[in-house]
Design an enzyme around this catalytic site. Sequence first.
Site, short mmCIF file in Angstrom:
data_model
loop_
_atom_site.label_atom_id
_atom_site.label_comp_id
_atom_site.label_asym_id
_atom_site.label_seq_id
_atom_site.Cartn_x
_atom_site.Cartn_y
_atom_site.Cartn_z
N LYS A 223 -12.42 -4.26 -2.09
CA LYS A 223 -13.34 -3.04 -1.89
C LYS A 223 -12.89 -1.95 -2.33
CE LYS A 223 -14.53 -3.76 2.62
NZ LYS A 223 -13.27 -3.44 3.69
N LYS B 17 -5.97 -9.67 -5.99
CA LYS B 17 -6.92 -9.89 -4.81
C LYS B 17 -8.32 -9.07 -5.17
CE LYS B 17 -7.11 -8.03 -1.03
NZ LYS B 17 -7.60 -7.66 0.41
N LYS C 198 0.92 -1.29 -0.06
CA LYS C 198 -0.03 0.10 0.14
C LYS C 198 0.77 1.27 0.02
CE LYS C 198 -4.45 -1.61 1.75
NZ LYS C 198 -5.18 -1.38 2.80
P1 AMP Z 1 -11.19 -5.90 4.25
O1 AMP Z 1 -12.15 -5.78 3.11
O2 AMP Z 1 -9.87 -5.27 4.00
O3 AMP Z 1 -11.65 -5.26 5.57
O4 AMP Z 1 -11.42 -7.22 4.75
C1 AMP Z 1 -12.17 -8.04 5.67
C2 AMP Z 1 -11.97 -9.55 5.62
O5 AMP Z 1 -12.35 -9.84 4.40
C3 AMP Z 1 -10.56 -9.79 5.98
O6 AMP Z 1 -10.74 -11.16 6.77
C4 AMP Z 1 -10.01 -10.03 4.44
O7 AMP Z 1 -9.03 -11.08 4.47
C5 AMP Z 1 -11.26 -10.70 3.90
N1 AMP Z 1 -11.14 -10.48 2.46
C6 AMP Z 1 -11.12 -9.41 1.74
N2 AMP Z 1 -10.89 -9.47 0.63
C7 AMP Z 1 -11.10 -10.94 0.15
C8 AMP Z 1 -10.58 -12.02 -0.79
N3 AMP Z 1 -10.61 -11.27 -1.94
N4 AMP Z 1 -10.51 -13.02 -0.66
C9 AMP Z 1 -10.77 -13.54 0.51
N5 AMP Z 1 -11.13 -12.94 1.65
C10 AMP Z 1 -11.03 -11.52 1.48
#
Ligand code: AMP
Length: 324
Positions: free
Chosen positions: A195, A192, A111
Amino acid sequence: MSRQLSGFKPTGHLQLGNLLGAIRPMVAGQRDHESIVLVVDLHAMTVDHDPDRLRELTVETATLLLAAGVDPARSLFYVQSQVPEHTELHYLLECVTSYGEAHRMIQFKEKAATQQQVRLSLLTYPTLMAADILLHDVDEVPVGADQSQHVELARDVAVRFNGRYGPTFVVPKAVNPGFTRRLRELSDPCAKMGKSNGNEAGVLFLLDSAEVARRKVFRAVTDSGREVAYDPVGRPGVANLLEILAGCLDETPTALARSFSSHRQLKEAVADTVIATVRPIQERYAQLRAEPDAVARVLADGAHRAREQARMRVQLVRERLGLR
Ligand code: AMP
Ligand code: TRP
């Protein structure tokens, strides 16, 4: 009973990777774990942010988590910033974490490389995440693969603290959900799905309409060759679609691959299944959005209950560290 905890950053709209990588495993675990689910708004401030958007995304994320099955009768559910002990423990844990450890985090490097002005909080973010986890005596942290290194850091900090200042923290471990641990973008099966990547065409958001979701799936990059086989290294595009389908259906990608004779057939099944998976969540979300006060009450009640435990925990840590 063992405890599980996970957190979700309101930096954008929740997407299918969040659902299959972390939300579903958390929701399933509510049956046989004491559960804690957090909307980690302080984490969303580690990158450039707009206050109004943060406020709105915090409500949206909390409401979607409820719609996806987080049950406040079974889980302690609240917004991180409503419990100031997170920030206090964050500082105390910074005093047992080294600069080198924080600097080594892959997500920080990735990042930071894309930004001109890197916030200091982006570097110290994993210590805040460690505070989230260690505040609650958590055994298991259901997360996608990208968060495993951060949970490892929380583990190292807990072990170090316990060794140096006396047994205080439960040592947590990350729990990854098998093949849905890292869903990739539809338009770039090596990146990956996230969001806030700025590549909306490749991301299946939980609130996408059926038409939008179908269009995104049909435009997904597949690999050369026509047959459908599960080969994540050689055929990452098809493998990603199979993982999405298998994750939604609770089956395995290898077994599912045999049921399709063309990419088109696979895409049809993925589109139909994704739409069927998010539809009940969207319906529940619409109902909950019509009762914002009820959602606010759930969050306030969660924060209130969390504070009592959190205060005792931080007091113990303070004493162990020699503070009065
Ligand atoms: P975040 O969007 O960074 O707040 O992620 C929240 C949760 O979703 C975390 O446990 C991430 O590891 C999981 N996560 C986010 N994107 C993915 C993805 N593409 N595949 C699997 N898990 C994800
Ligand atoms: N850092 C996590 C992410 O970006 C979110 C998070 C914050 C978290 N605190 C947590 C996840 C505690 C699990 C446990 O996805």
